[in-house]
Design a protein around this motif. Structure first.
Motif, short mmCIF file in Angstrom:
data_model
loop_
_atom_site.label_atom_id
_atom_site.label_comp_id
_atom_site.label_asym_id
_atom_site.label_seq_id
_atom_site.Cartn_x
_atom_site.Cartn_y
_atom_site.Cartn_z
N ALA A 118 -21.84 -58.56 -10.00
CA ALA A 118 -22.91 -58.64 -10.66
C ALA A 118 -23.99 -59.07 -9.83
O ALA A 118 -25.14 -58.12 -9.71
CB ALA A 118 -22.94 -59.38 -11.96
N LYS A 119 -23.44 -59.98 -8.81
CA LYS A 119 -24.64 -60.07 -7.83
C LYS A 119 -24.84 -59.15 -6.78
O LYS A 119 -26.02 -58.72 -6.38
CB LYS A 119 -24.12 -61.55 -6.92
N ALA A 120 -23.80 -58.30 -6.47
CA ALA A 120 -24.04 -57.24 -5.38
C ALA A 120 -24.66 -56.06 -6.04
O ALA A 120 -25.43 -55.48 -5.29
CB ALA A 120 -22.45 -56.75 -5.23
N THR A 121 -24.51 -56.04 -7.56
CA THR A 121 -25.23 -54.75 -8.09
C THR A 121 -26.88 -55.23 -8.03
O THR A 121 -27.80 -54.35 -7.74
CB THR A 121 -24.88 -54.89 -9.71
N THR A 122 -27.23 -56.61 -8.17
CA THR A 122 -28.65 -56.97 -8.09
C THR A 122 -28.95 -56.86 -6.75
O THR A 122 -30.25 -56.35 -6.64
CB THR A 122 -28.73 -58.35 -8.66
N PHE A 123 -28.42 -57.26 -5.77
CA PHE A 123 -29.20 -57.48 -4.51
C PHE A 123 -28.86 -56.55 -3.62
O PHE A 123 -29.61 -55.98 -2.74
CB PHE A 123 -28.68 -58.78 -3.82
N LEU A 124 -27.66 -55.64 -3.69
CA LEU A 124 -27.33 -54.74 -2.81
C LEU A 124 -27.92 -53.22 -3.27
O LEU A 124 -28.52 -52.56 -2.35
CB LEU A 124 -25.81 -54.47 -2.85
N GLY A 125 -28.21 -53.00 -4.42
CA GLY A 125 -28.67 -51.73 -4.87
C GLY A 125 -30.32 -51.72 -4.53
O GLY A 125 -31.18 -52.51 -4.72
N GLN B 117 -25.39 -42.67 -1.90
CA GLN B 117 -26.62 -42.66 -0.72
C GLN B 117 -26.34 -43.52 0.55
O GLN B 117 -27.13 -43.99 0.99
CB GLN B 117 -27.78 -42.74 -1.53
N LEU B 118 -24.98 -43.72 0.94
CA LEU B 118 -24.70 -44.33 2.01
C LEU B 118 -25.04 -43.43 3.35
O LEU B 118 -24.72 -42.05 3.38
CB LEU B 118 -23.28 -44.59 2.48
N ASP B 119 -25.80 -44.12 4.54
CA ASP B 119 -25.88 -43.56 5.68
C ASP B 119 -24.59 -43.09 6.36
O ASP B 119 -23.65 -43.78 5.93
CB ASP B 119 -26.45 -44.61 6.58
N PRO B 120 -24.61 -41.66 6.76
CA PRO B 120 -23.35 -40.98 7.41
C PRO B 120 -22.62 -42.10 8.39
O PRO B 120 -21.43 -42.03 8.70
CB PRO B 120 -23.66 -39.88 7.99
N THR B 121 -23.23 -43.03 8.95
CA THR B 121 -22.58 -43.92 10.17
C THR B 121 -21.99 -44.96 9.44
O THR B 121 -21.30 -45.34 10.13
CB THR B 121 -24.10 -44.15 11.38
N VAL B 122 -22.20 -45.27 8.14
CA VAL B 122 -21.32 -46.37 7.59
C VAL B 122 -20.00 -45.91 7.45
O VAL B 122 -19.82 -45.23 6.72
CB VAL B 122 -22.17 -46.64 6.26
N GLU B 123 -19.25 -46.80 7.84
CA GLU B 123 -17.77 -46.61 7.80
C GLU B 123 -17.24 -48.00 6.84
O GLU B 123 -17.85 -48.67 6.44
CB GLU B 123 -16.83 -46.90 9.17
N SER B 124 -15.93 -47.64 6.39
CA SER B 124 -15.50 -48.44 5.21
C SER B 124 -15.39 -50.02 5.81
O SER B 124 -15.88 -50.93 4.99
CB SER B 124 -13.99 -48.20 5.05
N CYS B 125 -14.99 -50.17 6.98
CA CYS B 125 -15.29 -51.63 7.54
C CYS B 125 -16.53 -52.37 7.33
O CYS B 125 -16.96 -53.36 6.93
CB CYS B 125 -14.57 -51.85 8.59
N GLY B 126 -17.50 -51.23 7.64
CA GLY B 126 -18.91 -51.71 7.66
C GLY B 126 -19.60 -52.09 6.16
O GLY B 126 -20.13 -53.12 5.90
N LEU B 127 -19.10 -51.31 5.20
CA LEU B 127 -19.40 -51.60 3.76
C LEU B 127 -18.67 -52.84 3.21
O LEU B 127 -19.18 -53.40 2.59
CB LEU B 127 -19.09 -50.17 2.90
N HIS B 128 -17.57 -52.96 3.66
CA HIS B 128 -16.71 -54.21 3.29
C HIS B 128 -17.47 -55.33 3.61
O HIS B 128 -17.65 -56.36 2.91
CB HIS B 128 -15.35 -53.87 3.94
N GLU B 129 -17.74 -55.30 5.10
CA GLU B 129 -18.55 -56.50 5.67
C GLU B 129 -19.81 -56.78 4.91
O GLU B 129 -20.19 -58.05 4.50
CB GLU B 129 -18.85 -56.16 6.94
N ALA B 130 -20.78 -55.76 4.53
CA ALA B 130 -21.90 -55.93 3.71
C ALA B 130 -21.62 -56.56 2.41
O ALA B 130 -22.32 -57.41 1.80
CB ALA B 130 -22.56 -54.67 3.65
N CYS B 131 -20.49 -56.01 1.65
CA CYS B 131 -20.27 -56.45 0.28
C CYS B 131 -19.73 -57.84 0.34
O CYS B 131 -19.85 -58.55 -0.69
CB CYS B 131 -19.33 -55.35 -0.42
N SER B 132 -19.03 -58.19 1.36
CA SER B 132 -18.34 -59.45 1.27
C SER B 132 -19.26 -60.68 1.28
O SER B 132 -19.00 -61.68 1.00
CB SER B 132 -17.44 -59.58 2.60
N LEU B 133 -20.72 -60.14 1.54
CA LEU B 133 -21.69 -61.52 1.63
C LEU B 133 -21.68 -61.85 0.08
O LEU B 133 -22.38 -62.76 -0.19
CB LEU B 133 -23.04 -60.73 1.86
#
Length: 408
Positions: A153-160, A105-121
């Motif tokens: 596991a952290k990403a699953t908790t906070f990103l979802g 359910q990602l916004d169509p404007t989100v690209e690979s590098c953007g998701l990478h940046e978000a998950c790198s947190l």
């Protein structure tokens, strides 16, 4: 950790994938030659659009520097991905350990590098990609492969449940059938000795962890079907008529349940046909408009046998939480997905070898994967409808690409 560090010390190279088909080894030599002396550039036949690049110097900094610059760069208008050969080996070993997450359910404007940046947190990312969700169409789907399981596991908790762009994303662990969702993720090892997907010896054999073994298990489910019927239809009316015949033939009960997958635009028409054959309390619809509570009621009703037929909108057909927990007795693809791998995914998620699977193939919308389907039917020993052969014959070279003559 020690094993990972040892692996990194032994390998100095990069794995580059999602490469434009017109890119040659010479082109890549120019791209990566700026980072150090190159020993070889190896194209991978088991991973189309993928290459291994090896440097002469045994210094991981060369590979790291190359990846930091080339990853997500555009080569001839196509975004490629690039990571070290050491990271490739870790990815291949940890596909099913919880370190790889699927982001839906990602916004169509989100690209690979953007998701990478978000998950790198949440921790170090080994690979990350976003591509259009072929089943839903109005959003994207992506994955992030973490170096460490605790970071995933952290990403699953906070990103979802977080809103990224205009949509709230869903995060879940990667499952074997998810290999069909993403292109450019074959992760072929150096030497590329993989000629075809590894097929389990038996259907009960535990799924293995490498990408080719996962895809092999999905393909094996398709091949093991005892009842698989493909029919070619050009219009909606004959499809509805055939569906009505099937409902009357199977006479669904709590012991012989049916799942019908239809495009959102056809869900209403399919439901009307079911209403002519069944009581309203015997069937229901699963689509994205349902609240979580109503969705759970439909899934539970099917699981307990209170619902005999479920009509699934194609945009939720294999989505987590929507698919029935047990294989259905009869699976009808009233409308097919966009690609053959997604068709395999549906079969894997919703059927088993005893299920009766019906596919309503439409030349207008499904022609792009007629040849892969025809080949798979032939290899599995399933009946090939004359309409599909005629469709293939009209647009392909039969001598080079068609099914073998069984008499030869």
């Amino acid at each position: 950790m020690a094993a990972d560090e040892a692996a990194e010390g032994d390998i100095c190279g990069v794995y580059v994938c999602d490469v434009h088909p017109e890119i040659t080894r010479e082109d890549l030599w120019q791209v990566f030659g700026h980072h150090g002396e190159i020993v070889s550039i190896e194209p991978l036949t088991a991973g189309a659009g993928a290459f291994h690049v090896r440097f002469a110097q045994a210094q991981m900094t060369l590979a790291d520097d190359a990846c930091s610059i080339v990853n997500y760069s555009s080569l001839r208008g196509q975004t490629c991905r690039c990571y070290t050969s050491a990271s490739l080996e870790i990815i291949r070993r940890t596909m099913d350990t919880g370190q790889r997450l699927v982001v839906e359910q990602l916004d169509p404007t989100v690209e690979s590098c953007g998701l990478h940046e978000a998950c790198s947190l949440f921790g170090q990312i080994l690979d990350c990609k976003v591509e259009p969700d072929a089943e839903r169409g109005n959003c994207n789907i992506g994955f992030a492969h973490f170096r460490h399981e605790e970071d995933a596991a952290k990403a699953t908790t906070f990103l979802g449940g977080m809103q990224i762009g205009n949509l709230i994303v869903h995060v879940r662990p990667f499952a074997p059938a998810d290999v069909t969702l993403f292109t450019g993720c074959g992760y072929a090892p150096s030497g590329d000795s993989i000629g075809s997907p590894t097929i389990p010896e038996t259907q009960d054999q535990e799924l293995q962890s490498t990408p080719e073994q996962m895809y092999g298990a999905v393909l094996q489910r398709f091949r093991s079907l005892e009842y698989h019927f493909v029919e070619v239809f050009n219009d909606l009316a004959p499809k509805l008529k055939r569906l009505k015949t099937l409902v009357q033939l199977y006479d669904p009960t709590h012991e012989t349940q049916m799942v019908v997958i239809a495009a959102p635009a056809n869900v209403k028409s399919v439901s009307q046909v079911l209403g002519e054959c069944l009581e309203d309390c015997d069937f229901d619809i699963l689509d994205p408009s349902l609240t979580e509570h109503d969705k759970d009621l439909v899934v539970e009703g099917y699981a307990t046998g209170n619902l005999y037929v479920v009509v699934m909108s194609s945009d939720v057909a294999t989505r987590s939480g929507f698919a029935p927990e047990v294989p259905t007795s009869v699976l009808v693809h009233f409308d097919c997905p966009m690609t053959f791998p997604l068709y395999l995914r549906r079969v894997f998620k919703l059927a088993d070898d005893k299920s009766r699977v019906h596919c309503f193939f439409s030349p207008e919308t499904d022609q792009s994967w007629a040849l892969p389907l025809l080949r798979a039917l032939e290899e599995a020993g399933h009946e090939i409808p004359s309409g599909l052969v005629a469709l293939w014959s009209s647009g392909a070279d039969k001598e080079q690409n068609g099914p073998r003559d069984p008499d030869k």
